[in-house]
Write a protein that holds these residues in place. Structure first.
Motif, PDB file in Angstrom:
ATOM      1  N   VAL A  40       0.865  -1.181   0.000  1.00  0.00           N
ATOM      2  CA  VAL A  40       0.000   0.000   0.000  1.00  0.00           C
ATOM      3  C   VAL A  40       0.895   1.224   0.000  1.00  0.00           C
ATOM      4  CG1 VAL A  40      -1.784   1.298   1.228  1.00  0.00           C
ATOM      5  CG2 VAL A  40      -1.803  -1.212   1.286  1.00  0.00           C
ATOM      6  N   ARG A  41       0.763   2.057  -1.050  1.00  0.00           N
ATOM      7  CA  ARG A  41       1.555   3.284  -1.143  1.00  0.00           C
ATOM      8  C   ARG A  41       0.623   4.483  -1.009  1.00  0.00           C
ATOM      9  NH1 ARG A  41       5.675   5.386  -5.955  1.00  0.00           N
ATOM     10  NH2 ARG A  41       5.694   7.565  -5.282  1.00  0.00           N
ATOM     11  N   VAL A  42       1.007   5.414  -0.146  1.00  0.00           N
ATOM     12  CA  VAL A  42       0.196   6.607   0.087  1.00  0.00           C
ATOM     13  C   VAL A  42       1.061   7.837  -0.151  1.00  0.00           C
ATOM     14  CG1 VAL A  42      -1.251   7.868   1.731  1.00  0.00           C
ATOM     15  CG2 VAL A  42      -1.137   5.373   1.863  1.00  0.00           C
ATOM     16  N   ASP A  43       0.623   8.713  -1.068  1.00  0.00           N
ATOM     17  CA  ASP A  43       1.271  10.002  -1.321  1.00  0.00           C
ATOM     18  C   ASP A  43       0.279  11.093  -0.957  1.00  0.00           C
ATOM     19  OD1 ASP A  43       3.370   8.587  -2.329  1.00  0.00           O
ATOM     20  OD2 ASP A  43       2.789   8.845  -4.414  1.00  0.00           O
ATOM     21  N   SER A  44       0.729  12.058  -0.148  1.00  0.00           N
ATOM     22  CA  SER A  44      -0.199  13.067   0.337  1.00  0.00           C
ATOM     23  C   SER A  44       0.546  14.298   0.794  1.00  0.00           C
ATOM     24  CB  SER A  44      -1.015  12.507   1.505  1.00  0.00           C
ATOM     25  OG  SER A  44      -1.730  13.507   2.186  1.00  0.00           O
ATOM     26  N   ALA A  45      -0.154  15.446   0.789  1.00  0.00           N
ATOM     27  CA  ALA A  45       0.376  16.630   1.455  1.00  0.00           C
ATOM     28  C   ALA A  45       0.532  16.299   2.934  1.00  0.00           C
ATOM     29  CB  ALA A  45      -0.579  17.807   1.270  1.00  0.00           C
ATOM     30  N   ASN A  46       1.650  16.731   3.512  1.00  0.00           N
ATOM     31  CA  ASN A  46       1.977  16.330   4.874  1.00  0.00           C
ATOM     32  C   ASN A  46       1.506  17.353   5.902  1.00  0.00           C
ATOM     33  OD1 ASN A  46       3.119  14.661   6.850  1.00  0.00           O
ATOM     34  ND2 ASN A  46       4.997  15.882   6.880  1.00  0.00           N
TER      35      ASN A  46
END
Length: 447
Positions: A40-46
């Motif tokens: 599971v890969r999650v890319d998001s504004a931190n």
């Protein structure tokens, strides 16, 4: 001043929503690239707490995180998790995969009630939070008071650690089946439970909070025990170093990071517990490497305080170590695991824990759940004297409660075979009879 603060908060909140719409999170679920796990890969504004929110979603689904690679430099959050189900297999259930996508992807606002730590209004039950000194028989006394006050415990989780106890309970009115809303009754519940927590020593720290709301139980328990400073040990306390996790904190001066390294026996929800504590201590994880494919888990975190600084002093370093050790130890289940499964009824928890108490068993951790009229309760019990749990005592308890209702789970070898007949087998009279408690202003400890 309050108006200005509120206005500033609203502006920040709107800015965050706009930024999120312009930079929606992206979730990729891959069942092909790894032979023994779902990736599971999650890319998001931190933002502060993003890592915990993602880990919390995966943990709440009872998924095992075997590996994780985390990076959040430059205001952007990129995580890769290798996860398995409880049987050690890849995740193939479409409902679970869809839930992960919706919870972490563009449709999510990261503020669902499932992940929230703040209190969310609920008329289904009344939430009770308790913290105080642990002692044998405490859960029995607390549940007896609730039964006397005509409260039915529908869900509860109880942790004990380092002589401290914390509990989050959800109760309903035994007549209506809904939350208790009368202010005078709520005040009475709070007062009597606090008296029980204090016991005969009124100087002891004890706290009771009663509210009409829902919280994330595990996260809240960590916060409660952290606030109660359960990580502080007595100077003369003897600690088995072989059972303690190995935690170290060193500074990388050229990078302005502090590196936290943890080696411990692996167990479910371990990653959640450590990330939860770092977040609640106001540390930001910039990079991390997690490996828990074997019996031992290895965790490495590159952190800074929320103010941008690494760990500044030896005292702060020691506090980080102590708090992480406590976070790992709180959920470690000391004692024999017993599982009770039966039709729910008013006073069930009180009756069962009274039986434990009368037979010198103390509850070190408990999980109480009620679904569709069925109670499924898990208790970790140990002998109040510190001796191994007596097998004949357990057999006698099971005969009274029901062999099929109460089962020994986990490692039955922990039971001690007594050389003579257990003297406690005649103490079980009246399991299903109500008990009269004349004055709950101060309930006597039966330990």
């Amino acid at each position: 001043m309050e108006l200005n603060t509120s206005f500033s908060h609203d502006i920040d909140d709107e800015y965050e929503k706009l930024f999120r719409r312009l930079n929606p999170p992206r979730v990729v679920i891959d069942n092909e690239s790894c032979k023994n796990a779902t990736v599971v890969r999650v890319d998001s504004a931190n933002k502060h707490g993003t890592l915990l929110e993602v880990v919390q979603v995966l943990t709440d689904l009872n998924l095992t995180i075997t590996k994780a690679y985390i990076s959040s430099d430059g205001g952007w959050f990129m995580d890769v998790f290798n996860v398995r189900d409880q049987d050690g297999n890849k995740i193939t259930d479409e409902a679970i995969l869809d839930y992960i996508q919706k919870s972490l992807g563009p449709e999510s606002s990261f503020i669902s009630s499932m992940r929230s730590v703040g209190v969310k209004p609920s008329m289904d039950y009344t939430a009770i939070e308790l913290t105080g000194s642990d002692r044998p028989g405490l859960l029995s006394e607390l549940s007896a008071v609730l039964t006397h006050l005509k409260c039915n415990v529908v869900n509860a989780e109880v942790w004990t650690h380092n002589t401290r106890a914390a509990a989050v309970m959800q109760v309903t009115d035994d007549e209506t089946g809904f939350a208790i809303t009368d202010p005078e009754r709520l005040s009475r519940i709070k007062e009597l439970l606090c008296n029980v927590l204090k016991g005969s020593n009124k100087s002891k720290r004890a706290k009771t909070v009663v509210s009409l709301g829902a919280t994330h139980t595990d996260r809240r328990l960590h916060q409660m025990m952290f606030a109660d400073r359960d990580y502080e040990r007595a100077v003369d306390e003897v600690v088995d170093q072989n059972k303690r996790p190995n935690v170290s904190v060193v500074n990388l001066h050229d990078k302005d990071y502090s590196v936290v390294t943890i080696r411990s026996k692996d167990r479910p929800k371990l990653l959640f517990d450590t990330v939860c504590t770092l977040t609640d201590m106001d540390y930001v994880v910039f990079h991390a490497n997690i490996d828990a494919e074997g019996p031992e888990a290895y965790q490495e975190y590159y952190i800074r305080h929320i103010d941008g600084s690494p760990v500044k002093s030896d005292a702060e370093r020691q506090r980080v170590i102590q708090c992480l050790e406590a976070a790992i130890e709180r959920r470690v289940s000391e004692g024999l695991k017993l599982e009770l499964c039966t039709t729910d009824r008013i006073g069930l928890l009180s009756d069962v824990t009274r039986i434990f108490r009368e037979n010198s068993l103390t509850v070190t951790r408990a999980e109480v759940t009620t679904r569709d009229g069925k109670a499924v309760n898990t208790f970790y019990v140990s002998d109040a004297s510190g001796s191994p749990v007596d097998a004949k005592t357990i057999d006698s308890i099971r005969q009274v409660i029901g062999q099929t209702i109460l089962k020994v789970k986990g490692n039955p070898e922990e039971l001690k075979q007594a050389s003579q007949e257990s003297p406690t087998r005649f103490l079980f009279g009246g399991l299903f009879k109500s008990r009269s408690f004349v004055n709950f202003g101060l309930v006597r400890s039966y330990s």
